[in-house]
Scaffold this active site. Sequence first.
Site, mmCIF file in Angstrom:
data_model
loop_
_atom_site.group_PDB
_atom_site.id
_atom_site.type_symbol
_atom_site.label_atom_id
_atom_site.label_comp_id
_atom_site.label_asym_id
_atom_site.label_seq_id
_atom_site.Cartn_x
_atom_site.Cartn_y
_atom_site.Cartn_z
ATOM 1 N N TYR A 248 0.856 -1.182 0.000
ATOM 2 C CA TYR A 248 0.000 0.000 0.000
ATOM 3 C C TYR A 248 0.894 1.235 0.000
ATOM 4 C CZ TYR A 248 0.309 -0.189 5.221
ATOM 5 O OH TYR A 248 0.722 -0.254 6.524
ATOM 6 N N THR A 249 0.342 2.353 -0.458
ATOM 7 C CA THR A 249 1.173 3.529 -0.730
ATOM 8 C C THR A 249 1.356 4.469 0.459
ATOM 9 O OG1 THR A 249 -0.740 4.794 -1.503
ATOM 10 C CG2 THR A 249 0.479 3.513 -3.148
ATOM 11 N N GLU B 112 1.548 -1.545 -6.271
ATOM 12 C CA GLU B 112 1.219 -0.594 -5.210
ATOM 13 C C GLU B 112 -0.279 -0.293 -5.258
ATOM 14 O OE1 GLU B 112 2.811 0.869 -2.771
ATOM 15 O OE2 GLU B 112 4.975 0.681 -3.191
ATOM 16 N N HIS C 65 4.431 -7.066 1.099
ATOM 17 C CA HIS C 65 5.721 -6.479 1.454
ATOM 18 C C HIS C 65 6.131 -6.878 2.868
ATOM 19 C CE1 HIS C 65 8.375 -2.610 0.944
ATOM 20 N NE2 HIS C 65 9.071 -3.734 0.908
#
Length: 306
Positions: free
Chosen positions: A81-82, A145, A192
Amino acid sequence: MKFILKLLICTFVLTQIITSCSTQEKVIVKTKTVHDTIYVTDVDPKYHFVEQANLKDYIVSKKNFPSVASNHRVKFIVLHYTVSDYPTSVKILAKKGNVSSHYLVNDLPNDSIDLLVSENQRAWHAGISSWGNAVNLNDTSIGIEIVNSGYKKIGDSMVFQPFPNYQIKKVISLVKNIAERYDIDPVNIIGHSDIAPLRKQDPGPAFPWEKLYKEHQLGAWYDEKDKLYFLNMYDPDTAPYNSVLEFQKALKKYGYSVNLTGVYDKNTKLITRAFQWHFRPQKGDGIIDAETWAILQALNKKYRTK
């Protein structure tokens, strides 16, 4: 199918007649050009993207293409996620030049997904990372992302932002396409935090891993009957595992990079938390209990037992 691979592509349009420069024979194929890379939809999907030299005085023949002694660079799909809104995400991932990903899934209810880096190139999304025997996963992964604000710290708790359903639909479509084209192992569709659990939290426990598996057969998930089998082996009022060392060994067997210290140290807690965020998001405190241990064993039985 084999005949098409022998052709030298001379003209690139969405639907066109491709003429071999050596045989002058014609065949209708669907193609698309992205920069200098040719996307051929009617050829073996394992060879969709073909990069080659374009020489002025010579023909680069495909009559012996592809060699059997080859495989895909891409072995993993890594989800992130960003921690920022869409415009800021674009600026960070596409304009600044320090980090990037192959795709950016926006948080808008539209039909758009951004391609930022060609799949045949290396994006800078994973950093120092490992999964199983692989390290530096930038070299072997596709990074996706997802626009999401991440989490807020409220007291001692981390409160994660949910993903809207329309956004998850985009992610599912994209992951499914990539996984099929590169024949990605289910256990290699990861977050991640799975590949860098000591420093990363994304995509977090709000990401619906279970939905991806149960509704779309994407990624890995345990079988409930196996979980119950292992769970029933333990008295919930006693230690749910033989030792911390055995739990660490099981984490390592599944793919997590953990030192086999035999001590429930800070690193083991963070890695356990990452595992729980993926496979037991309702807990996610890094504390080993009977159900966490049972889930881990069920996963190893399903995916890591030959």
